[in-house]
Design an enzyme around this catalytic site. Structure first.
Site, PDB file in Angstrom:
ATOM      1  N   LYS A  57      -6.521   0.985   1.997  1.00 47.88           N
ATOM      2  CA  LYS A  57      -6.697  -0.378   1.499  1.00 47.88           C
ATOM      3  C   LYS A  57      -6.168  -1.411   2.490  1.00 47.88           C
ATOM      4  CE  LYS A  57      -8.813   0.691  -2.274  1.00 47.88           C
ATOM      5  NZ  LYS A  57     -10.270   0.421  -2.391  1.00 47.88           N
ATOM      6  N   SER A  82      -6.894  -3.625  -2.542  1.00 51.68           N
ATOM      7  CA  SER A  82      -5.911  -3.339  -3.591  1.00 51.68           C
ATOM      8  C   SER A  82      -4.580  -3.915  -3.168  1.00 51.68           C
ATOM      9  CB  SER A  82      -5.768  -1.826  -3.796  1.00 51.68           C
ATOM     10  OG  SER A  82      -4.643  -1.519  -4.599  1.00 51.68           O
ATOM     11  N   TYR A  88      -4.321   6.356   0.234  1.00 54.13           N
ATOM     12  CA  TYR A  88      -4.883   5.191  -0.466  1.00 54.13           C
ATOM     13  C   TYR A  88      -4.305   3.883   0.064  1.00 54.13           C
ATOM     14  CZ  TYR A  88      -6.467   2.294  -4.397  1.00 54.13           C
ATOM     15  OH  TYR A  88      -7.053   1.319  -5.169  1.00 54.13           O
TER      16      TYR A  88
END
Length: 283
Positions: free
Chosen positions: A170, A153, A166
């Protein structure tokens, strides 16, 4: 599923696994690969969703492409091993793997994050990618090489305030692919990561299109629109085939130019729930 307007074919005889293949980016990747002739195995945790996705993918499969599904949790080692074994049944080999399974968590500043939630997000992203790599590499080496693509991401390289584990996860996936590319280059297993931006998936539908948050996000995209799962699938298809045979260790961004400007600011979303002082650890 949408029809593909670009030339198809070139993956006949390829066996590819796509994790998180029941929805969104994973489903679009499975459809694109099957349309070009790959024998695709999708996995996820929900049987009904996988069966529905497999039916849709089957409808666009071409050049001998096919699809099958396996219920599996990619954070569990035994499940990942079983998934790879099931995929080997299709052609007797494994040529590609799309590690798409992942997800985010409850938004909030780090001092408010629970340990369990932080670790859960790390597991569904980093641990699942590690286990996928662990069991995909040996059969790809046996096949003479292959392509491992991890879906990362832009959150791994650009700040996304209040995204908790998160962003860390990533970024970890990107570095894992760089390391793996260095380790497995001599046996012709290529490892690359794809960094999507705002993609119109089921999860992102939770952001109201008439909200200030959405308008702020869109204003930071030079191409002026959010992406579609098929925008990511096209890049994954490129990385899976011979056109990318001299590419490994790359981190490729598909984000409408979002990383040229600024990441999302979830303050308007989080602040009403927590209060400004609590967000800044003042109370």
């Amino acid at each position: 599923m949408p029809a593909f307007t670009t030339p198809s074919g070139g993956l006949a005889g390829f066996s590819v696994i796509v994790t998180g293949g029941g929805t969104g980016i994973g489903r679009a990747c499975a459809a694109r690969l099957a349309a070009d002739g790959a024998a695709v195995t999708i996995c996820g945790r929900t049987e009904s969703r996988l069966a529905e996705a497999a039916e849709a993918v089957r409808a666009v499969a071409g050049h001998g492409g096919s699809v099958r599904h396996v219920v599996a949790d990619t954070t569990k080692e035994d499940d990942v091993k079983r998934l790879v074994d099931a995929a080997l049944v299709a052609t007797g080999s494994l040529n590609g793997f799309v590690a798409n399974a992942g997800g985010g968590g409850i938004p909030g500043p780090y001092h408010t994050q629970s340990l369990d939630e932080f670790v859960r997000v790390l597991n569904v992203n980093v641990l699942s990618t590690f286990l996928s790599l662990k069991y995909a590499v040996p059969p790809m080496v046996k096949a003479g090489g292959g392509s491992f693509v991890a879906i990362s991401s832009i959150a791994g390289c650009q700040t996304h305030r209040y995204f908790g584990a998160y962003t860390v996860a990533k970024g970890g996936i990107d570095q894992m692919m760089r390391n793996a590319a260095d380790e497995y280059g001599p046996v012709q297993v290529r490892c690359n990561s794809v960094r999507p931006g705002f993609i119109a998936t089921e999860i992102m539908e939770n952001i109201p299109r008439d909200s200030d948050l959405f308008r702020q996000w869109l204003s930071n995209m030079p191409l002026g629109r959010v992406g579609e799962p098929e925008d990511v699938a096209g890049l994954v298809r490129f990385l899976m085939g011979d056109d990318s045979r001299w590419m490994t260790g790359a981190m490729l961004t598909v984000d409408g130019g979002n990383t040229l400007r600024a990441g999302p600011d979830f303050t308007p979303f989080v602040e009403p729930m927590m209060g400004r002082d609590a967000m800044l650890a003042k109370s």
